[in-house]
Design a protein around this motif. Sequence first.
Motif, short mmCIF file in Angstrom:
data_model
loop_
_atom_site.label_atom_id
_atom_site.label_comp_id
_atom_site.label_asym_id
_atom_site.label_seq_id
_atom_site.Cartn_x
_atom_site.Cartn_y
_atom_site.Cartn_z
N SER A 4 0.85 -1.19 0.00
CA SER A 4 0.00 0.00 0.00
C SER A 4 0.89 1.24 0.00
N ILE A 5 0.31 2.33 -0.44
CA ILE A 5 1.04 3.59 -0.55
C ILE A 5 0.11 4.72 -0.09
N GLU A 6 0.70 5.81 0.33
CA GLU A 6 -0.10 6.95 0.76
C GLU A 6 -0.46 7.80 -0.45
N THR A 7 -1.69 7.65 -0.90
CA THR A 7 -2.23 8.42 -2.02
C THR A 7 -3.73 8.53 -1.83
N PRO A 8 -4.32 9.70 -2.12
CA PRO A 8 -5.76 9.87 -1.87
C PRO A 8 -6.62 9.15 -2.91
N CYS A 9 -7.69 8.54 -2.43
CA CYS A 9 -8.67 7.90 -3.32
C CYS A 9 -9.49 8.99 -4.00
N PRO A 10 -9.65 8.96 -5.33
CA PRO A 10 -10.43 10.00 -6.00
C PRO A 10 -11.92 9.95 -5.69
N LYS A 11 -12.39 8.84 -5.13
CA LYS A 11 -13.83 8.70 -4.84
C LYS A 11 -14.18 9.13 -3.42
N CYS A 12 -13.41 8.60 -2.42
CA CYS A 12 -13.78 8.88 -1.02
C CYS A 12 -12.73 9.68 -0.26
N GLN A 13 -11.61 10.02 -0.91
CA GLN A 13 -10.51 10.80 -0.32
C GLN A 13 -9.80 10.08 0.83
N HIS A 14 -9.97 8.76 0.96
CA HIS A 14 -9.19 7.98 1.94
C HIS A 14 -7.72 8.12 1.56
N GLN A 15 -6.83 8.21 2.53
CA GLN A 15 -5.44 8.58 2.25
C GLN A 15 -4.51 7.40 1.95
N ARG A 16 -5.01 6.18 1.87
CA ARG A 16 -4.14 5.04 1.60
C ARG A 16 -4.78 4.14 0.54
N ALA A 17 -3.92 3.55 -0.32
CA ALA A 17 -4.43 2.68 -1.38
C ALA A 17 -3.42 1.56 -1.65
N TYR A 18 -3.93 0.38 -2.00
CA TYR A 18 -3.09 -0.72 -2.45
C TYR A 18 -2.68 -0.43 -3.89
N TYR A 19 -1.53 -0.95 -4.32
CA TYR A 19 -1.12 -0.73 -5.70
C TYR A 19 -0.38 -1.94 -6.25
N MET A 20 -0.43 -2.09 -7.57
CA MET A 20 0.37 -3.10 -8.27
C MET A 20 0.70 -2.56 -9.65
N GLN A 21 1.86 -2.96 -10.16
CA GLN A 21 2.30 -2.54 -11.48
C GLN A 21 2.19 -3.72 -12.45
N ILE A 22 1.59 -3.45 -13.60
CA ILE A 22 1.45 -4.49 -14.63
C ILE A 22 1.93 -3.91 -15.96
N GLN A 23 2.74 -4.68 -16.66
CA GLN A 23 3.24 -4.26 -17.97
C GLN A 23 2.20 -4.63 -19.03
N LEU A 24 1.39 -3.67 -19.47
CA LEU A 24 0.32 -3.93 -20.43
C LEU A 24 0.79 -3.72 -21.86
N ARG A 25 1.66 -2.78 -22.08
CA ARG A 25 2.13 -2.45 -23.43
C ARG A 25 3.51 -3.03 -23.66
N SER A 26 4.17 -2.61 -24.70
CA SER A 26 5.50 -3.12 -25.01
C SER A 26 6.50 -2.71 -23.93
N LEU A 27 7.64 -3.36 -23.92
CA LEU A 27 8.61 -3.14 -22.86
C LEU A 27 9.24 -1.75 -22.86
N ASP A 28 9.21 -1.06 -23.99
CA ASP A 28 9.78 0.29 -24.01
C ASP A 28 8.80 1.33 -23.49
N GLU A 29 7.58 0.93 -23.16
CA GLU A 29 6.58 1.81 -22.56
C GLU A 29 6.57 1.60 -21.04
N PRO A 30 6.19 2.62 -20.26
CA PRO A 30 6.14 2.43 -18.80
C PRO A 30 5.01 1.50 -18.39
#
Length: 111
Positions: A66-92
């Motif tokens: 989890s990371i400290e970032t505000p939820c755009p819906k309820c403004q809660h200050q913490r959110a879980y996160y994961m990174q997934i490579q959806l596009r080609s490897l030269d894209e973030p």
Amino acid sequence: MHFCPSCSNLLLVENGVGENGETCLVCQTCPYQFPIRRQMISRTILKRKEVDDVLGGEEAWKNVDSIETPCPKCQHQRAYYMQIQLRSLDEPATIFFKCCSTECGHTWKEG
């Protein structure tokens, strides 16, 4: 759509090809012709298939950080996160977030 009973190819509508200049369903690969003498209407209602959750459902969110970032819906200050490579490897990678609030559970993405 109608198909040829001889070779199973798609029949096309052509004007003036029948014996008396009739409109016919014509096969492009064999000599089959079917004269159209009345209006032809058919309707097929297709069943939609169920959509799979591409993020893996609730099981995918069990062991993520989890990371400290505000939820755009309820403004809660913490959110879980994961990174997934959806596009080609030269894209973030795309970062997916899920609100830590049990009442909200809103998901959003960045990138």
